[in-house]
Design an enzyme around this catalytic site. Sequence first.
Site, PDB file in Angstrom:
ATOM      1  N   GLU A 228      16.448  60.865  -3.643  1.00 18.44           N
ATOM      2  CA  GLU A 228      16.306  60.987  -2.181  1.00 18.44           C
ATOM      3  C   GLU A 228      14.970  61.678  -1.955  1.00 18.44           C
ATOM      4  OE1 GLU A 228      18.408  59.961   0.074  1.00 18.44           O
ATOM      5  OE2 GLU A 228      20.349  59.753  -0.900  1.00 18.44           O
ATOM      6  N   CYS A 262      13.032  65.555   5.768  1.00 16.70           N
ATOM      7  CA  CYS A 262      12.574  64.287   5.175  1.00 16.70           C
ATOM      8  C   CYS A 262      12.580  63.203   6.249  1.00 16.70           C
ATOM      9  CB  CYS A 262      13.457  63.903   4.013  1.00 16.70           C
ATOM     10  SG  CYS A 262      15.199  63.949   4.381  1.00 16.70           S
TER      11      CYS A 262
HETATM   12  P1  NAP Z   1       9.874  69.407  -4.393  1.00 20.83           P
HETATM   13  O1  NAP Z   1       8.701  70.274  -4.659  1.00 20.83           O
HETATM   14  O2  NAP Z   1       9.920  68.084  -5.013  1.00 20.83           O
HETATM   15  O3  NAP Z   1      11.149  70.280  -4.850  1.00 20.83           O
HETATM   16  C1  NAP Z   1      12.452  69.764  -4.846  1.00 20.83           C
HETATM   17  C2  NAP Z   1      13.206  70.307  -6.048  1.00 20.83           C
HETATM   18  O4  NAP Z   1      12.629  69.759  -7.238  1.00 20.83           O
HETATM   19  C3  NAP Z   1      13.111  71.815  -6.191  1.00 20.83           C
HETATM   20  O5  NAP Z   1      14.322  72.289  -6.728  1.00 20.83           O
HETATM   21  C4  NAP Z   1      11.978  71.991  -7.190  1.00 20.83           C
HETATM   22  O6  NAP Z   1      12.017  73.204  -7.877  1.00 20.83           O
HETATM   23  C5  NAP Z   1      12.240  70.812  -8.116  1.00 20.83           C
HETATM   24  N1  NAP Z   1      11.094  70.348  -8.857  1.00 20.83           N
HETATM   25  C6  NAP Z   1       9.857  70.076  -8.382  1.00 20.83           C
HETATM   26  N2  NAP Z   1       9.069  69.615  -9.389  1.00 20.83           N
HETATM   27  C7  NAP Z   1       9.832  69.584 -10.497  1.00 20.83           C
HETATM   28  C8  NAP Z   1       9.564  69.220 -11.866  1.00 20.83           C
HETATM   29  N3  NAP Z   1       8.386  68.766 -12.253  1.00 20.83           N
HETATM   30  N4  NAP Z   1      10.572  69.343 -12.749  1.00 20.83           N
HETATM   31  C9  NAP Z   1      11.774  69.797 -12.355  1.00 20.83           C
HETATM   32  N5  NAP Z   1      12.086  70.140 -11.093  1.00 20.83           N
HETATM   33  C10 NAP Z   1      11.116  70.051 -10.174  1.00 20.83           C
HETATM   34  O7  NAP Z   1      10.120  69.181  -2.876  1.00 20.83           O
HETATM   35  P2  NAP Z   1       9.961  70.230  -1.706  1.00 20.83           P
HETATM   36  O8  NAP Z   1       8.538  70.306  -1.338  1.00 20.83           O
HETATM   37  O9  NAP Z   1      10.664  71.494  -2.030  1.00 20.83           O
HETATM   38  O10 NAP Z   1      10.821  69.473  -0.565  1.00 20.83           O
HETATM   39  C11 NAP Z   1      10.231  68.672   0.349  1.00 20.83           C
HETATM   40  C12 NAP Z   1      10.259  67.219  -0.076  1.00 20.83           C
HETATM   41  O11 NAP Z   1      11.594  66.775  -0.228  1.00 20.83           O
HETATM   42  C13 NAP Z   1       9.652  66.360   1.016  1.00 20.83           C
HETATM   43  O12 NAP Z   1       8.896  65.318   0.458  1.00 20.83           O
HETATM   44  C14 NAP Z   1      10.886  65.819   1.720  1.00 20.83           C
HETATM   45  O13 NAP Z   1      10.653  64.658   2.462  1.00 20.83           O
HETATM   46  C15 NAP Z   1      11.814  65.618   0.571  1.00 20.83           C
HETATM   47  N6  NAP Z   1      13.224  65.563   1.010  1.00 20.83           N
HETATM   48  C16 NAP Z   1      13.892  64.373   0.938  1.00 20.83           C
HETATM   49  C17 NAP Z   1      15.203  64.273   1.391  1.00 20.83           C
HETATM   50  C18 NAP Z   1      15.961  62.975   1.322  1.00 20.83           C
HETATM   51  O14 NAP Z   1      17.177  63.001   1.457  1.00 20.83           O
HETATM   52  N7  NAP Z   1      15.321  61.838   1.137  1.00 20.83           N
HETATM   53  C19 NAP Z   1      15.828  65.408   1.912  1.00 20.83           C
HETATM   54  C20 NAP Z   1      15.109  66.601   1.983  1.00 20.83           C
HETATM   55  C21 NAP Z   1      13.813  66.672   1.513  1.00 20.83           C
HETATM   56  P3  NAP Z   1      11.089  74.453  -7.447  1.00 20.83           P
HETATM   57  O15 NAP Z   1      11.459  74.824  -6.064  1.00 20.83           O
HETATM   58  O16 NAP Z   1      11.446  75.490  -8.444  1.00 20.83           O
HETATM   59  O17 NAP Z   1       9.663  73.979  -7.552  1.00 20.83           O
END
Ligand code: NAP
Length: 460
Positions: A228, A262
């Site tokens: 997602e 998102c």
């Molecule tokens: P993110 O940086 O991708 O983080 C999401 C999760 O992934 C966090 O727990 C993060 O941990 C972990 N993570 C990131 N990089 C990783 C890696 N290389 N290996 C393992 N785990 C990793 O996203 P965000 O900036 O927090 O959230 C915003 C994004 O999420 C936006 O793009 C938004 O559109 C999307 N989103 C999508 C939905 C949907 O349902 N489609 C819903 C909500 C949000 P850490 O925090 O420890 O870095």
Amino acid sequence: MTYQSVNPYNGETLKTFDELTDSQLEAAMETAATCFESWRNISFAERAVVVSKAAEIMHSRVDEFALPVVLEMGKLVDQARGEVTLSADIIHYYAKNAERFLAPRRLEPSSGEAEITSNPLGVIFGVEPWNFPYYQLARFAAPNLMAGNVVMVKHAGCVPQCAIAFEDLWREAGAPAGAYTNLLISYDQVNNVIGDPRVKGVALTGSVEAGKIVAARAGLNLKKSTMELGGSDAFIVLEDADLDKTVQWAVWGKMNNTGQCCVAAKRFIVVDEVADRFLEKFQMALRALKPGDPMDQATTLGPLSTESALITLLDQVSRAVDKGATLVMGGKRIDRPGAFMQPTILTDIEPDNPAFREEFFGPVALFFRVKNEDEAVALANDSEFGLGGSVFTADIARGKCVANRIDTGMMFINHPTWTAPDLPFGGVKNSGYGRELSSMGIQEFVNKKLVRVASIDAPA
Ligand code: NAP
């Protein structure tokens, strides 16, 4: 330090947490795997006792659950309360409906009997984002627990108190040790968990970048995954829309959770005939928002989740302007303590401007003027994202036609993209694959098993 609560309203560090050691992680994994062997074998009704209890606890203590959301990521208090209630509703929904959703389905083979059963897979691992720190967990955990799986979750580093509160919830509701496990772990440990043979599926909600890494790791280990990911939802306004009501929804669709959804409305695509009037009313409404303490119900503009989220967004806006976009309003940090950004509108964003294809995760609206419906549809589809979208029109049949032509996982007519327990949620293209919520979400991590009864005397 990965796991720390920092209040984005004033920059105060509230609490920090150590990551698990590898041996603590191994012990947690073993507890989860052992728990699965008993949890899978109890009835839906028995699982529903625990899951309903979790929903009841959340419903009865909304303010208590809402507090860390406000303190850790700056959500306005009423919206935080709304998130707690929605999460409890999702948990209740699966307690009530899971057995029906997963009931054996009889097939009609040309001879003999056959049916499809839905059997749990094992330990399912979730990687979750901070923007809806309970809702994201609820929509992952509740269907899986009801399906007979057990779950382990790596939550985002900036919301550890929410992560721990949600784990405590399950313990208090009577879930056995290992049914729901919060993991304060590093990216390397995330990799190890995905590769562990005791883990049978992986669900990530987050950015495209994280999705690619986690999905690749799951694929390498032949694990089913759901993704997602981000979005850049189009908010299309046709000439026959009720403009005043549409502008109200535009503000809500853009500014709910300070634009950090998102499915926030990110690209406002308005037909020429109403474009000037829309832009004027939209600016007026955004200017009226009042920054302040997110705990204060009078505040209508909260801070962004972290200082670094603010810096990233300011930089993105200034790069967009450097590449030719026009700043209609905002674009700056608000002159006060905390991670506050002015509501911002950018226009004149040409396809060769990187901003045209980027996701702006905060109070920044991209405004596009188009000649007509066809141009609106073409522009909406000119995106690597395919999560949600909306169209505003007085003519519902016309709205459905537009919805049908847009390549996203969700389309809303006369409402920005939103969510409910009984509506499937998910996207296509770079917004990911798989669905959460509704009867669809619970089907993702179950073994759709064929059970065939044949005559022992049938010819070979
Ligand atoms: P993110 O940086 O991708 O983080 C999401 C999760 O992934 C966090 O727990 C993060 O941990 C972990 N993570 C990131 N990089 C990783 C890696 N290389 N290996 C393992 N785990 C990793 O996203 P965000 O900036 O927090 O959230 C915003 C994004 O999420 C936006 O793009 C938004 O559109 C999307 N989103 C999508 C939905 C949907 O349902 N489609 C819903 C909500 C949000 P850490 O925090 O420890 O870095």
